[in-house]
Write an enzyme that holds these catalytic residues in place. Structure first.
Site, PDB file in Angstrom:
ATOM      1  N   ALA A  54      48.566  20.685  43.441  1.00 27.24           N
ATOM      2  CA  ALA A  54      47.172  20.288  43.572  1.00 27.24           C
ATOM      3  C   ALA A  54      47.142  18.825  44.020  1.00 27.24           C
ATOM      4  O   ALA A  54      48.098  18.076  43.801  1.00 27.24           O
ATOM      5  CB  ALA A  54      46.466  20.457  42.233  1.00 27.24           C
ATOM      6  N   GLY A  57      50.730  23.513  41.738  1.00 22.96           N
ATOM      7  CA  GLY A  57      49.872  24.525  42.351  1.00 22.96           C
ATOM      8  C   GLY A  57      50.544  25.224  43.523  1.00 22.96           C
ATOM      9  O   GLY A  57      50.208  26.366  43.843  1.00 22.96           O
ATOM     10  N   GLU A  64      52.509  27.855  41.946  1.00 25.05           N
ATOM     11  CA  GLU A  64      51.551  28.846  41.429  1.00 25.05           C
ATOM     12  C   GLU A  64      50.959  29.693  42.556  1.00 25.05           C
ATOM     13  O   GLU A  64      50.735  30.892  42.386  1.00 25.05           O
ATOM     14  CB  GLU A  64      50.449  28.124  40.637  1.00 25.05           C
ATOM     15  CG  GLU A  64      50.984  27.536  39.338  1.00 25.05           C
ATOM     16  CD  GLU A  64      50.022  26.568  38.673  1.00 25.05           C
ATOM     17  OE1 GLU A  64      49.571  25.619  39.357  1.00 25.05           O
ATOM     18  OE2 GLU A  64      49.713  26.752  37.492  1.00 25.05           O
ATOM     19  N   GLU A 112      53.661  19.261  36.313  1.00 27.48           N
ATOM     20  CA  GLU A 112      52.381  18.724  35.828  1.00 27.48           C
ATOM     21  C   GLU A 112      52.543  17.815  34.621  1.00 27.48           C
ATOM     22  O   GLU A 112      51.824  16.840  34.442  1.00 27.48           O
ATOM     23  CB  GLU A 112      51.419  19.878  35.476  1.00 27.48           C
ATOM     24  CG  GLU A 112      50.870  20.634  36.674  1.00 27.48           C
ATOM     25  CD  GLU A 112      51.766  21.782  37.136  1.00 27.48           C
ATOM     26  OE1 GLU A 112      52.942  21.850  36.718  1.00 27.48           O
ATOM     27  OE2 GLU A 112      51.272  22.614  37.920  1.00 27.48           O
TER      28      GLU A 112
HETATM   29  N1  CAA Z   1      48.837  15.350  45.813  1.00 27.40           N
HETATM   30  C1  CAA Z   1      48.451  14.417  46.696  1.00 27.40           C
HETATM   31  N2  CAA Z   1      49.306  13.830  47.576  1.00 27.40           N
HETATM   32  C2  CAA Z   1      50.592  14.215  47.546  1.00 27.40           C
HETATM   33  C3  CAA Z   1      51.057  15.172  46.634  1.00 27.40           C
HETATM   34  C4  CAA Z   1      50.110  15.785  45.744  1.00 27.40           C
HETATM   35  N3  CAA Z   1      50.442  16.744  44.864  1.00 27.40           N
HETATM   36  N4  CAA Z   1      52.393  15.352  46.827  1.00 27.40           N
HETATM   37  C5  CAA Z   1      52.737  14.507  47.814  1.00 27.40           C
HETATM   38  N5  CAA Z   1      51.649  13.822  48.257  1.00 27.40           N
HETATM   39  C6  CAA Z   1      51.605  12.805  49.296  1.00 27.40           C
HETATM   40  C7  CAA Z   1      52.192  11.486  48.817  1.00 27.40           C
HETATM   41  O1  CAA Z   1      51.237  10.758  48.093  1.00 27.40           O
HETATM   42  C8  CAA Z   1      52.581  10.849  50.138  1.00 27.40           C
HETATM   43  O2  CAA Z   1      51.449  10.309  50.737  1.00 27.40           O
HETATM   44  P1  CAA Z   1      51.500   8.786  51.342  1.00 27.40           P
HETATM   45  O3  CAA Z   1      52.541   8.859  52.443  1.00 27.40           O
HETATM   46  O4  CAA Z   1      50.090   8.573  51.843  1.00 27.40           O
HETATM   47  O5  CAA Z   1      51.906   7.900  50.225  1.00 27.40           O
HETATM   48  C9  CAA Z   1      53.004  12.036  51.008  1.00 27.40           C
HETATM   49  O6  CAA Z   1      52.426  13.202  50.395  1.00 27.40           O
HETATM   50  C10 CAA Z   1      54.513  12.240  51.029  1.00 27.40           C
HETATM   51  O7  CAA Z   1      54.974  12.310  49.687  1.00 27.40           O
HETATM   52  P2  CAA Z   1      56.197  11.424  49.126  1.00 27.40           P
HETATM   53  O8  CAA Z   1      56.279  10.127  49.846  1.00 27.40           O
HETATM   54  O9  CAA Z   1      56.080  11.379  47.631  1.00 27.40           O
HETATM   55  O10 CAA Z   1      57.427  12.362  49.582  1.00 27.40           O
HETATM   56  P3  CAA Z   1      58.873  12.456  48.913  1.00 27.40           P
HETATM   57  O11 CAA Z   1      59.667  13.261  49.878  1.00 27.40           O
HETATM   58  O12 CAA Z   1      59.364  11.118  48.511  1.00 27.40           O
HETATM   59  O13 CAA Z   1      58.640  13.270  47.545  1.00 27.40           O
HETATM   60  C11 CAA Z   1      57.719  15.096  46.195  1.00 27.40           C
HETATM   61  C12 CAA Z   1      58.233  14.629  47.606  1.00 27.40           C
HETATM   62  C13 CAA Z   1      58.880  15.110  45.195  1.00 27.40           C
HETATM   63  C14 CAA Z   1      57.148  16.483  46.396  1.00 27.40           C
HETATM   64  C15 CAA Z   1      56.647  14.108  45.701  1.00 27.40           C
HETATM   65  O14 CAA Z   1      55.677  13.923  46.714  1.00 27.40           O
HETATM   66  C16 CAA Z   1      55.916  14.577  44.461  1.00 27.40           C
HETATM   67  O15 CAA Z   1      56.448  14.489  43.369  1.00 27.40           O
HETATM   68  N6  CAA Z   1      54.663  15.058  44.626  1.00 27.40           N
HETATM   69  C17 CAA Z   1      53.815  15.464  43.502  1.00 27.40           C
HETATM   70  C18 CAA Z   1      54.285  16.770  42.899  1.00 27.40           C
HETATM   71  C19 CAA Z   1      53.426  17.153  41.711  1.00 27.40           C
HETATM   72  O16 CAA Z   1      53.379  16.471  40.693  1.00 27.40           O
HETATM   73  N7  CAA Z   1      52.713  18.284  41.826  1.00 27.40           N
HETATM   74  C20 CAA Z   1      51.893  18.831  40.768  1.00 27.40           C
HETATM   75  C21 CAA Z   1      50.461  18.448  40.985  1.00 27.40           C
HETATM   76  S1  CAA Z   1      49.420  18.933  39.620  1.00 27.40           S
HETATM   77  C22 CAA Z   1      49.032  20.577  39.861  1.00 27.40           C
HETATM   78  O17 CAA Z   1      49.508  21.207  40.784  1.00 27.40           O
HETATM   79  C23 CAA Z   1      48.055  21.173  38.854  1.00 27.40           C
HETATM   80  C24 CAA Z   1      47.922  22.656  38.891  1.00 27.40           C
HETATM   81  O18 CAA Z   1      48.645  23.384  38.225  1.00 27.40           O
HETATM   82  C25 CAA Z   1      46.827  23.301  39.640  1.00 27.40           C
END
Ligand code: CAA
Length: 258
Positions: free
Chosen positions: A66, A109, A112, A132
């Protein structure tokens, strides 16, 4: 509806393909993307030419969860009132099979969404996780339920409580994914699988998907009764008559999907 965050194609006969397309955010699932995705699924559901749906992301990310930037601004009341997650039930209304073709990140998500599909075809680079807890929340779109059913309590707890990522091979061994292919091949393989399913008699496909999903909801006795009713219902179809006649006459059946 014109789409901004997804691309829609028909890459093979009977196959509808949706590509998540927010590369700048690793296909993070914001409200717009989810609305467009569910709308595209519904359009393929209505389209008589389509028998099976594939959803994919990019080679780098199926979806990284998400949208954290969108959620960062939200409080509990706003989340409750907006209630985006109830929209996910629109996916459960899709009677045609949906295959997730997953490469790279399938987190939160994103994992999921893949699990809400009927099958998962993965690339060797796929990574599944429910991170999460690391941002102070928990899975909200089915993770605690579907991952636990798919891979068992012990491993699901580790994934969700300890932020353990599963590699494609681990996910295959745990029963989360159907097949694993090199990154150059996974999408084509998913499309070929979808084409094979789309070429089957569709009323039978629909009632099989329906009965398999009931296995998660019903007791064994009720599930067996449910299956039996779907089985008898298929004896009213043109395709049952054609399928059995073609077998006896040693020829290829011509399906009417009726
Ligand atoms: N939401 C919004 N933006 C996201 C994102 C997310 N879930 N995941 C990545 N992005 C964005 C980053 O902010 C970044 O944007 P900028 O270049 O503008 O800073 C861009 O995508 C590239 O990401 P990274 O620079 O972080 O890329 P990376 O290769 O270094 O890392 C990753 C990749 C490990 C996937 C890392 O991006 C990450 O940990 N993302 C979040 C994962 C996460 O926590 N997901 C769970 C969300 S909560 C949820 O999903 C609730 C539910 O159950 C419904």
């Amino acid at each position: 509806m014109s789409y901004e965050t997804i691309l829609v194609e028909t890459p093979a006969e009977g196959v509808g393909l949706v590509r998540l397309n927010r590369p700048q955010a690793l296909n993070a699932l914001n409200s717009r993307l989810m609305a467009e995705l569910f709308d595209a699924f519904a359009a393929f559901e209505r389209d008589e030419a389509i028998g099976c749906i594939v959803v994919t992301g990019s080679d780098k990310a199926f979806a990284a969860g998400a949208d954290i930037r969108q959620m960062a601004e939200s409080d509990a009341v706003e989340m409750l009132v907006r209630d985006d997650l109830t929209d996910w039930s629109r996916m459960r209304a899709i009677t045609k099979p949906i295959i997730a073709a997953v490469s790279g990140w399938a987190l939160g998500g994103g994992c999921e969404l893949a699990m809400a599909c009927d099958m998962i075809v993965a690339s060797e680079t796929a990574r599944f996780g429910q991170p999460e807890v690391t941002i102070g929340i928990m899975p909200g779109a089915g993770g605690t339920q579907r991952l636990t059913r798919a891979i068992g309590k012990a491993l699901a707890m580790e994934v969700m409580l300890g932020n353990r990522h599963l590699t494609a091979e681990e996910a295959l061994a745990a029963g989360l994914v159907n097949r694993v292919y090199p990154v150059e091949e996974y999408l084509n393989e998913a499309i070929q699988l979808a084409a094979r399913i789309a070429a089957m008699p569709r009323v039978a496909v629909r009632l099989i998907k329906d009965a398999v999903n009931k296995a998660y909801e019903l007791s064994l006795t009720d599930g067996l009764d449910y299956e039996k009713r779907n089985f008898y219902l298929l004896f009213g179809t043109d395709d049952k008559r054609e399928g059995m006649a073609a077998f006896i006459e040693k020829r290829t059946p011509q399906w009417k999907h009726r």
